[in-house]
Design a protein around this motif. Structure first.
Motif, PDB file in Angstrom:
ATOM      1  N   TRP A  44      39.118  46.245  36.884  1.00 39.44           N
ATOM      2  CA  TRP A  44      39.252  45.126  37.797  1.00 39.44           C
ATOM      3  C   TRP A  44      40.502  45.151  38.623  1.00 39.44           C
ATOM      4  CZ3 TRP A  44      41.524  39.936  37.632  1.00 39.44           C
ATOM      5  CH2 TRP A  44      42.379  39.706  36.575  1.00 39.44           C
ATOM      6  N   ARG A  89      42.948  39.495  42.026  1.00 34.82           N
ATOM      7  CA  ARG A  89      42.052  38.524  42.643  1.00 34.82           C
ATOM      8  C   ARG A  89      42.487  38.291  44.080  1.00 34.82           C
ATOM      9  NH1 ARG A  89      38.920  35.920  38.966  1.00 34.82           N
ATOM     10  NH2 ARG A  89      38.753  34.066  40.240  1.00 34.82           N
ATOM     11  N   ASN A 119      36.019  42.542  40.635  1.00 34.66           N
ATOM     12  CA  ASN A 119      35.942  42.007  41.991  1.00 34.66           C
ATOM     13  C   ASN A 119      35.932  43.155  42.996  1.00 34.66           C
ATOM     14  OD1 ASN A 119      38.614  42.831  42.332  1.00 34.66           O
ATOM     15  ND2 ASN A 119      39.440  40.807  41.910  1.00 34.66           N
ATOM     16  N   ASN A 120      35.896  42.837  44.281  1.00 34.51           N
ATOM     17  CA  ASN A 120      35.826  43.876  45.309  1.00 34.51           C
ATOM     18  C   ASN A 120      37.040  44.795  45.293  1.00 34.51           C
ATOM     19  OD1 ASN A 120      33.297  43.180  46.242  1.00 34.51           O
ATOM     20  ND2 ASN A 120      34.098  41.688  47.704  1.00 34.51           N
TER      21      ASN A 120
END
Length: 181
Positions: free
Chosen positions: A7, A10, A26-27
């Protein structure tokens, strides 16, 4: 062997204690996984892949394993991140390091994390001694294993940074560890 914690940061810069919770990749994490896949692809063939059972690690494993030509990823429960108890999912944005550490100490002990992580790595080493494998785990577990291995606190490694360590813990030609947080 290689160990890859999953990950990314954020996008909204809200920092949560992921631990063993269901915080997804996430991206940013997906982009980091693709970059790590390219780096690992240049480091030679891998024969097998093993992942934590947490979704963010499994997704990272699938992205990288596909690029490496590894057909399947086996999940190993002992590779999960440190459990943080009541701090799981807590927003720690703006907390100083002492407060963060204090909050996180209410969960799984360092000794427990090191014990299960070492047992998992030793098991993989004993069952697959001749194979080059990649392990998808988590930043705190890897950091605590490094600290135990070298007998001093291992500092957090930057996102997607590759670190090598010797074969005294794991057989093979050394371990490449891209750190993805």
């Amino acid at each position: 062997m290689g160990a890859v914690p999953p990950w990314g940061n954020r996008a909204d810069q809200i920092w949560s204690v992921a631990g063993q919770g269901g915080i997804p990749l996430n991206n940013t994490g997906r982009q980091q996984a693709l970059a790590a896949a390219e780096e690992l692809a240049g480091a030679g063939q891998r024969h097998m892949a093993f992942s934590s059972t947490l979704g963010r690690a499994s997704e990272t494993a699938r992205v990288i394993s596909t690029r490496l030509g590894v057909d399947a990823v086996a999940e190993v429960p002992a590779l999960v991140e440190r459990g943080y108890g009541s701090a799981e999912g807590a927003n720690i944005t703006g907390f100083d390091e002492v407060t963060k550490r204090s909050l996180m100490e209410g969960g799984e002990s360092v000794k427990s994390v090191v014990s299960r992580g070492t047992a998992a790595f030793d098991w993989l080493k004993s069952v697959y001694p001749e194979l080059r494998i990649v392990i998808f785990s988590h930043g705190t577990l890897i950091r605590l294993l490094f600290s135990d291995l070298y007998g001093k606190e291992h500092l957090r490694v930057a996102n997607a940074e590759v670190t090598e360590f010797g074969v005294n813990l794991i057989q093979g030609a050394g371990v490449r560890v891209p750190q993805l947080h």
